[in-house]
Design an enzyme around this catalytic site. Structure first.
Site, short mmCIF file in Angstrom:
data_model
loop_
_atom_site.label_atom_id
_atom_site.label_comp_id
_atom_site.label_asym_id
_atom_site.label_seq_id
_atom_site.Cartn_x
_atom_site.Cartn_y
_atom_site.Cartn_z
N LEU A 45 0.90 -1.15 0.00
CA LEU A 45 0.00 0.00 0.00
C LEU A 45 0.93 1.20 0.00
O LEU A 45 1.85 1.26 0.82
CB LEU A 45 -0.87 0.02 1.26
CG LEU A 45 -2.03 -0.97 1.31
CD1 LEU A 45 -2.67 -0.94 2.69
CD2 LEU A 45 -3.07 -0.64 0.25
N ASP A 46 0.73 2.14 -0.90
CA ASP A 46 1.65 3.28 -0.94
C ASP A 46 1.51 4.13 0.32
O ASP A 46 0.62 3.93 1.14
CB ASP A 46 1.49 4.09 -2.23
CG ASP A 46 0.13 4.72 -2.41
OD1 ASP A 46 -0.48 5.11 -1.40
OD2 ASP A 46 -0.32 4.85 -3.56
N GLU A 47 2.42 5.06 0.47
CA GLU A 47 2.49 5.88 1.68
C GLU A 47 1.18 6.60 1.99
O GLU A 47 0.79 6.76 3.14
CB GLU A 47 3.64 6.89 1.51
CG GLU A 47 3.97 7.66 2.73
CD GLU A 47 5.20 8.55 2.54
OE1 GLU A 47 5.63 9.15 3.53
OE2 GLU A 47 5.71 8.65 1.40
N SER A 49 -1.84 5.56 1.18
CA SER A 49 -2.95 4.64 1.30
C SER A 49 -2.96 3.98 2.67
O SER A 49 -1.95 3.93 3.36
CB SER A 49 -2.86 3.55 0.21
OG SER A 49 -2.93 4.15 -1.06
N ARG A 147 -0.29 1.84 -8.28
CA ARG A 147 -1.31 2.86 -8.01
C ARG A 147 -2.55 2.69 -8.89
O ARG A 147 -3.21 3.64 -9.28
CB ARG A 147 -0.71 4.26 -8.13
CG ARG A 147 0.39 4.52 -7.12
CD ARG A 147 1.07 5.86 -7.27
NE ARG A 147 0.27 6.98 -6.85
CZ ARG A 147 0.18 7.46 -5.62
NH1 ARG A 147 0.84 6.88 -4.65
NH2 ARG A 147 -0.57 8.50 -5.35
#
Length: 188
Positions: A45-47, A49, A147
């Site tokens: 999960l990106d920063e 999210s 993403r």
């Protein structure tokens, strides 16, 4: 060898990793819990999210869960009041950019959420209400391009403001609060 498995509600502002080599200070998963050596995040999960992140010390489990056989469901807060037409486009597949080329996403499940999910406040305010309405949708995918869900909502004219993964396969975020970690006997 005995393996360890964890469910984590990854908070906003953390990277889905334990080591960060660049100079800029980042918040990492090891700050949330004393994970055993060899623990790895299954997927990312990106920063920006939040939500359900599975961790394991078993590479075979990680590979199986990252496969296209396991659904991942996200609740997304978007800019504006998302339309049924936009949801139908997402369900059929939309064109996004991936690794410098155009890519058509695979068909997926999507629907408008009638009620605002109860996730509690995010670490960083999203925006002021004066900037117009927002709405929530559920998007369930079997693939995970970089993403991807954010790109899908943007492709139909509704940029993502907040993204929370709520389900991986049969495992649900449930009542976990941001930063909570639960050790489990097995994953999927």
């Amino acid at each position: 060898m005995s393996h360890h498995h964890f469910l984590l509600h990854k908070p906003y502002g953390f990277l889905s990793q334990f080591i960060y080599e660049l100079k800029r200070k980042k918040r990492l998963l090891g700050e949330l819990y004393d994970f055993p050596e060899g623990t790895m995040a299954i997927g990312r999960l990106d920063e920006d999210s939040e939500g359900l992140l599975l961790l394991t010390t078993d590479g075979k489990v990680s590979e199986r869960i990252r496969s296209k056989k396991v659904e991942k469901e996200y609740y997304v807060q978007v800019d504006g009041v998302i339309t049924l037409e936009a949801i139908e486009q997402i369900k059929r597949g939309v064109e996004i950019g991936f690794n410098g080329t155009k890519y058509i996403t695979k068909p997926c499940e999507a629907f408008i959420l009638k009620e605002i999910p109860e996730f509690g406040p995010r670490g960083k305010k999203i925006r002021d209400e004066r900037h117009g309405p927002t709405s929530w949708a559920s998007i369930t995918v079997n693939e995970g391009k970089f993403r991807q869900v954010r790109k899908m909502t943007a492709a139909v004219g509704f940029p993502t403001l907040r993204l929370v993964r709520v389900r991986i396969g049969d495992l649900h975020l449930g009542l976990l609060k941001a930063g909570d970690v639960i050790k489990v006997s097995k994953l999927l």
